[in-house]
Design an enzyme around this catalytic site. Structure first.
Site, PDB file in Angstrom:
ATOM      1  N   LYS A  57      -4.521 -10.222  -6.457  1.00 40.18           N
ATOM      2  CA  LYS A  57      -5.867 -10.371  -5.889  1.00 40.18           C
ATOM      3  C   LYS A  57      -6.805  -9.315  -6.478  1.00 40.18           C
ATOM      4  CE  LYS A  57      -6.157  -7.402  -1.863  1.00 40.18           C
ATOM      5  NZ  LYS A  57      -6.842  -7.154  -0.607  1.00 40.18           N
ATOM      6  N   LYS A 110       0.833  -1.219   0.000  1.00 43.12           N
ATOM      7  CA  LYS A 110       0.000   0.000   0.000  1.00 43.12           C
ATOM      8  C   LYS A 110       0.853   1.248   0.000  1.00 43.12           C
ATOM      9  CE  LYS A 110      -4.268  -1.686   0.948  1.00 43.12           C
ATOM     10  NZ  LYS A 110      -5.631  -1.476   1.026  1.00 43.12           N
ATOM     11  N   LYS A 113     -10.467  -3.921  -4.048  1.00 43.18           N
ATOM     12  CA  LYS A 113     -11.496  -2.892  -4.173  1.00 43.18           C
ATOM     13  C   LYS A 113     -10.884  -1.524  -4.406  1.00 43.18           C
ATOM     14  CE  LYS A 113     -12.140  -2.798   0.821  1.00 43.18           C
ATOM     15  NZ  LYS A 113     -13.002  -3.216   1.899  1.00 43.18           N
TER      16      LYS A 113
HETATM   17  P1  TYM Z   1     -10.801  -5.304   4.016  1.00 45.21           P
HETATM   18  O1  TYM Z   1     -12.014  -4.504   4.022  1.00 45.21           O
HETATM   19  O2  TYM Z   1      -9.621  -4.815   3.260  1.00 45.21           O
HETATM   20  O3  TYM Z   1     -11.101  -6.751   3.523  1.00 45.21           O
HETATM   21  C1  TYM Z   1     -12.236  -7.419   4.020  1.00 45.21           C
HETATM   22  C2  TYM Z   1     -12.081  -8.918   3.882  1.00 45.21           C
HETATM   23  O4  TYM Z   1     -12.098  -9.298   2.521  1.00 45.21           O
HETATM   24  C3  TYM Z   1     -11.000 -10.152   2.269  1.00 45.21           C
HETATM   25  N1  TYM Z   1     -10.582  -9.961   0.876  1.00 45.21           N
HETATM   26  C4  TYM Z   1     -10.562 -10.944  -0.033  1.00 45.21           C
HETATM   27  N2  TYM Z   1     -10.882 -12.245   0.049  1.00 45.21           N
HETATM   28  C5  TYM Z   1     -10.751 -12.985  -1.068  1.00 45.21           C
HETATM   29  N3  TYM Z   1     -10.329 -12.478  -2.239  1.00 45.21           N
HETATM   30  C6  TYM Z   1     -10.009 -11.165  -2.374  1.00 45.21           C
HETATM   31  N4  TYM Z   1      -9.612 -10.691  -3.550  1.00 45.21           N
HETATM   32  C7  TYM Z   1     -10.116 -10.327  -1.236  1.00 45.21           C
HETATM   33  N5  TYM Z   1      -9.878  -9.012  -0.998  1.00 45.21           N
HETATM   34  C8  TYM Z   1     -10.159  -8.810   0.300  1.00 45.21           C
HETATM   35  C9  TYM Z   1      -9.938  -9.709   3.260  1.00 45.21           C
HETATM   36  O5  TYM Z   1      -9.005 -10.729   3.481  1.00 45.21           O
HETATM   37  C10 TYM Z   1     -10.771  -9.457   4.477  1.00 45.21           C
HETATM   38  O6  TYM Z   1     -11.064 -10.662   5.158  1.00 45.21           O
HETATM   39  N6  TYM Z   1      -7.981  -5.501   7.923  1.00 45.21           N
HETATM   40  C11 TYM Z   1      -9.293  -6.034   7.535  1.00 45.21           C
HETATM   41  C12 TYM Z   1     -10.385  -5.320   8.273  1.00 45.21           C
HETATM   42  C13 TYM Z   1     -10.293  -5.490   9.736  1.00 45.21           C
HETATM   43  C14 TYM Z   1     -10.500  -6.710  10.439  1.00 45.21           C
HETATM   44  C15 TYM Z   1     -10.242  -6.413  11.818  1.00 45.21           C
HETATM   45  C16 TYM Z   1     -10.852  -7.994  10.066  1.00 45.21           C
HETATM   46  C17 TYM Z   1      -9.952  -4.556  10.634  1.00 45.21           C
HETATM   47  N7  TYM Z   1      -9.926  -5.094  11.893  1.00 45.21           N
HETATM   48  C18 TYM Z   1     -10.334  -7.377  12.792  1.00 45.21           C
HETATM   49  C19 TYM Z   1     -10.960  -8.970  11.059  1.00 45.21           C
HETATM   50  C20 TYM Z   1     -10.688  -8.667  12.410  1.00 45.21           C
HETATM   51  C21 TYM Z   1      -9.403  -5.929   6.030  1.00 45.21           C
HETATM   52  O7  TYM Z   1      -8.544  -6.276   5.327  1.00 45.21           O
HETATM   53  O8  TYM Z   1     -10.480  -5.444   5.534  1.00 45.21           O
END
Ligand code: TYM
Length: 341
Positions: A207, A117, A210
């Site tokens: 991957k 990032k 978003k």
């Molecule tokens: P975020 O919003 O970036 O991603 C949310 C979830 O989506 C999964 N993900 C994917 N899974 C499969 N294929 C993909 N291409 C893909 N892109 C994203 C991510 O692995 C995630 O599970 N840091 C977390 C948010 C968070 C969180 C937490 C999660 C903050 N605190 C505590 C669990 C526990 C995150 O990446 O969000």
């Protein structure tokens, strides 16, 4: 009672990668375990501006994020299922600061997501972006969560949370934090053979993200269903000419099969058997495009039926619960580090 917990950021429109990797996995687990587990599905809104965003839109996006949970099948009327905003439970930020002081700069510097990032946002590398996994550790440890359904890209952060919790417990000589299950156990609990990673439609070595500015690489949950189907039809595949499920040599084709299985609720092995050895990629693409189109149409209809007022009510209930649990855990930590008696 064990706790299963996850969060999905609301800063950008989520993709079908998030839907498959996080929403669907979490909701399947919620349905399976709600009778004997606490299910916390929160919105990590403080994580939303680790990279620059449009702040005028944030509040509405957070509310929409909760609508997505409900539309994806989360039963928010079940008393063991809770939705809440991280920012509305101040213990998250307070614990994050304390954990900062028990995390080494070197170990935090190894996080690959930070490295990636900060390359993407080279003009705005904030301390918040660096700190992101430590706030994430606080989100998990405050609730003694054992299972944290996540996509593959987040496993390194989970490992960091385990390391911080173990170090903290050892230093103070008691089990203040529950140590989250290790990666292999998480994957098993999620009923997956491997971690989940839906790939970009234009470059399947990466991957689906978003935050990508290439609209063709991703399918967002608010995409027009017809447009989304076109993106599937033009997805990058390979020139091998035979359909095989092989993430290394044919990641594009394998990604499409995964998307179809997950969105249509099919067993991936059945999808593999159905297409294995066939040579017409177009047929597979058309089938996947149909599944994506009907998934989005149906999902968007369900989202439209949920009111903002209902979401605010669910959040108020969830935040009352979360504050109670999180405050008690924070007090234990404050006592251990010598801030209170
Ligand atoms: P975020 O919003 O970036 O991603 C949310 C979830 O989506 C999964 N993900 C994917 N899974 C499969 N294929 C993909 N291409 C893909 N892109 C994203 C991510 O692995 C995630 O599970 N840091 C977390 C948010 C968070 C969180 C937490 C999660 C903050 N605190 C505590 C669990 C526990 C995150 O990446 O969000």
């Amino acid at each position: 009672m064990q706790t299963i917990l996850t969060g999905i950021r609301a800063n950008e429109e989520p993709t079908i990668g998030n839907f498959i990797g996080a929403y669907k996995t979490m909701i399947n687990l919620a349905n399976e375990h709600a009778a004997d587990s606490r299910i916390n599905m929160f919105v990590p809104d403080l994580h939303s501006f680790t990279t620059p965003i449009d702040h005028d839109k944030l509040y509405a996006q957070v509310i929409k994020g909760v609508k997505y949970y409900i539309a994806a099948g989360l039963d928010v009327n079940n008393p063991n299922i809770h939705v809440y905003r991280q920012s509305h439970v101040p213990a998250h930020s307070e614990l994050a600061w304390i954990l900062d002081c028990f995390t080494y700069f070197g170990e935090a510097s190894r996080m690959t997501q930070f490295k990636e990032k900060s390359e993407e946002h080279a003009d705005a590398i904030t301390v918040g972006l660096f700190n992101y996994p430590i706030l994430m550790a606080a989100d998990i440890l405050l609730y003694d969560a054992k299972y944290i359904p996540l996509g593959e890209d987040q496993f390194q952060h989970l490992e960091l949370a385990r390391d911080i919790a173990t170090r903290f417990n050892n230093k103070f000589g008691k089990e203040i934090f529950t140590i989250p299950a290790p990666e292999r156990e998480q994957v098993k609990f999620m009923h997956l053979e491997n971690g989940l990673r839906i790939r970009s439609l234009t470059d399947p070595s990466k991957k689906m993200s978003k935050s990508s500015t290439n609209e063709k690489s991703k399918i967002s949950l608010n995409d027009d269903p017809e447009e989304a189907a076109k993106k599937i039809m033009s997805a990058t595949t390979d020139s091998i000419g035979k359909i095989n499920f092989d993430m290394v040599n044919q990641p594009g084709i394998s990604n499409l099969m995964t998307i179809k299985a997950m969105l249509a609720g099919q067993d991936i092995h059945d999808v593999i058997t159905q297409y294995a050895g066939l040579d017409r990629y177009g047929d597979l693409k058309r089938d996947v495009a149909d599944v994506v189109k009907s998934f989005l149409t149906d999902f968007q209809e369900r989202v439209a039926k949920i009111s903002d007022e209902d979401v605010e009510r669910y959040l108020a209930e969830g935040e009352a619960y979360a504050n109670e649990v999180a405050k008690a855990k924070l007090a234990e930590v404050q006592r251990a580090v010598g801030l209170i008696r």
